[in-house]
Design a protein around this motif. Structure first.
Motif, PDB file in Angstrom:
ATOM      1  N   PRO A 210     -61.012  23.723 -37.355  1.00 19.22           N
ATOM      2  CA  PRO A 210     -59.790  24.308 -36.778  1.00 19.22           C
ATOM      3  C   PRO A 210     -59.853  24.322 -35.249  1.00 19.22           C
ATOM      4  CG  PRO A 210     -60.632  25.670 -38.574  1.00 19.22           C
ATOM      5  CD  PRO A 210     -61.691  24.642 -38.278  1.00 19.22           C
ATOM      6  N   ARG A 211     -58.780  23.863 -34.633  1.00 19.99           N
ATOM      7  CA  ARG A 211     -58.707  23.841 -33.178  1.00 19.99           C
ATOM      8  C   ARG A 211     -58.740  25.252 -32.607  1.00 19.99           C
ATOM      9  NH1 ARG A 211     -57.043  19.827 -29.835  1.00 19.99           N
ATOM     10  NH2 ARG A 211     -56.411  18.614 -31.664  1.00 19.99           N
ATOM     11  N   ALA A 216     -60.599  29.635 -29.024  1.00 21.36           N
ATOM     12  CA  ALA A 216     -61.112  30.997 -28.890  1.00 21.36           C
ATOM     13  C   ALA A 216     -62.409  31.017 -28.088  1.00 21.36           C
ATOM     14  CB  ALA A 216     -61.343  31.607 -30.271  1.00 21.36           C
ATOM     15  N   ALA A 217     -63.256  30.021 -28.307  1.00 24.89           N
ATOM     16  CA  ALA A 217     -64.501  29.944 -27.544  1.00 24.89           C
ATOM     17  C   ALA A 217     -64.222  29.710 -26.065  1.00 24.89           C
ATOM     18  CB  ALA A 217     -65.386  28.833 -28.098  1.00 24.89           C
ATOM     19  N   ALA A 218     -63.220  28.876 -25.781  1.00 30.70           N
ATOM     20  CA  ALA A 218     -62.861  28.634 -24.382  1.00 30.70           C
ATOM     21  C   ALA A 218     -62.316  29.894 -23.726  1.00 30.70           C
ATOM     22  CB  ALA A 218     -61.848  27.495 -24.304  1.00 30.70           C
ATOM     23  N   TRP A 225     -69.729  22.077 -23.249  1.00 30.21           N
ATOM     24  CA  TRP A 225     -70.994  21.855 -23.933  1.00 30.21           C
ATOM     25  C   TRP A 225     -71.367  23.031 -24.823  1.00 30.21           C
ATOM     26  CZ3 TRP A 225     -74.186  18.820 -26.039  1.00 30.21           C
ATOM     27  CH2 TRP A 225     -75.494  19.199 -26.304  1.00 30.21           C
ATOM     28  N   ARG A 226     -71.154  24.254 -24.310  1.00 34.34           N
ATOM     29  CA  ARG A 226     -71.481  25.439 -25.107  1.00 34.34           C
ATOM     30  C   ARG A 226     -70.601  25.509 -26.348  1.00 34.34           C
ATOM     31  NH1 ARG A 226     -73.668  30.569 -24.176  1.00 34.34           N
ATOM     32  NH2 ARG A 226     -73.928  31.549 -26.237  1.00 34.34           N
ATOM     33  N   THR A 227     -69.329  25.191 -26.198  1.00 30.64           N
ATOM     34  CA  THR A 227     -68.426  25.178 -27.355  1.00 30.64           C
ATOM     35  C   THR A 227     -68.860  24.139 -28.375  1.00 30.64           C
ATOM     36  OG1 THR A 227     -66.582  25.895 -25.962  1.00 30.64           O
ATOM     37  CG2 THR A 227     -66.026  24.879 -28.078  1.00 30.64           C
TER      38      THR A 227
END
Length: 320
Positions: A210-211, A216-218, A225-227
């Motif tokens: 799911p996009r 949400a991580a952004a 890279w972390r995402t």
């Protein structure tokens, strides 16, 4: 005077079939299931089960061309196995197979994943470019090997001509005639062939993520890279497992690419388990020893098939 009382069977409740009718239906359903399974089971027994059992038996027999005329294949115990395991070519081929398989899988996976991530972003003609990149996978492996043999030719190959024109090398590189470079060249060609498979499967896996999770991580401050490391890779793990294990099972037994590209040379530097099986069986005509190496390949593939099934089961249990 004795009176006999006959008790009538209680009628089945309304809406429920009689016990004998229910039993017949269950038997009919079971028979129907077996009718659907039987053709596949017979096919597997005929084309997989029998050859496998025959190959195992052959590895304990003195099986030569003479057997085709006399029908005699005397049992020789573990002689074939001892001869194969003492053969320096078999020992070297184990190392070559390991290097070839690991190098091919790493290259195919890393480049395939990079392309899958790249194409997960929409841009003009992305579908056309993806279709073009599928061509190496669609072309027969022997054809690809012959083309690359011409490209890597030391005297007239396009690769050496390009490298010298760009002044990246002062002389022609013996890609296929040097024992130090031939296996590397075979790995690079196999990577080129396997990239589309990895890209397509991994691209499909990325589309199922799911996009909203990445968004949400952004929003939480995670960089690209972390995402990718914390969100995308964990969710992509089941697909990665399938790609790596299927890639291993197809790479470890590869034969046609090596035969068409180097023929196992130079100086046996590209001999793998697949080519040793071919050499023992169809060049030296010792089918017993060839069957031994074939059984080793089957055993290795079976181990990774079990790992594949276990990984799929655990992933399904976690998803469930």
């Amino acid at each position: 005077m004795t009176t006999t009382v006959t008790t009538a069977a209680a009628p089945a409740p309304a809406g429920h079939p009689a016990p004998d009718t229910a039993a017949r239906r269950r038997r009919r359903a079971t028979l129907l299931r077996w009718c659907f399974v039987a053709p596949a089971a017979l096919y597997l027994l005929a084309f997989f089960g029998y050859p496998l059992v025959r190959n195992i038996l052959m590895s304990f027999q003195h099986y030569t061309p003479h057997t085709f005329f006399t029908g005699e294949s005397p049992f020789n115990g573990l002689d074939n196995w001892r001869a194969v395991f003492r053969n320096p070519l078999f020992v070297d081929s184990l190392g070559h197979t390991l290097v070839f398989t690991v190098g091919s899988l790493l290259g195919q996976f890393v480049l395939g994943l990079a392309l899958a991530v790249f194409f997960s972003r929409r841009f003009p003609l992305s579908g056309v470019v993806r279709a073009v990149l599928l061509l190496p996978w669609l072309v027969p492996m022997v054809v690809s090997a012959v083309v690359w043999r011409k490209l890597l030719d030391q005297e007239s190959g396009v690769i050496n001509t390009l490298l010298m024109d760009l002044h990246l090398t002062s002389s022609a590189v013996p890609w296929l005639s040097s024992p130090d470079l031939a296996l590397l060249a075979a790995i690079l060609v196999n990577i080129w062939i396997g990239i589309p498979f990895n890209m397509v499967i991994l691209y499909g896996g990325l589309q199922e993520i799911p996009r909203e999770l990445r968004e949400a991580a952004a929003l939480d401050g995670a960089g690209a890279w972390r995402t990718f490391r914390s969100v995308t890779l964990p969710l992509l793990r089941p697909v990665v497992t399938v790609v790596l294990i299927l890639g291993f099972m197809s790479t470890v037994k590869i034969l046609d690419l090596i035969l068409a590209l180097t023929g196992g040379g130079p100086a046996d530097s590209t001999q793998t388990l697949g080519t040793v099986t071919y050499q023992l069986s169809f060049q030296q005509l010792d089918f017993g020893q060839g069957a031994v190496v074939g059984n080793v390949l089957v055993l290795v593939s079976a181990v990774f098939a079990v790992l594949y099934l276990r990984a799929n089961r655990s992933d399904f249990g976690q998803g469930k």
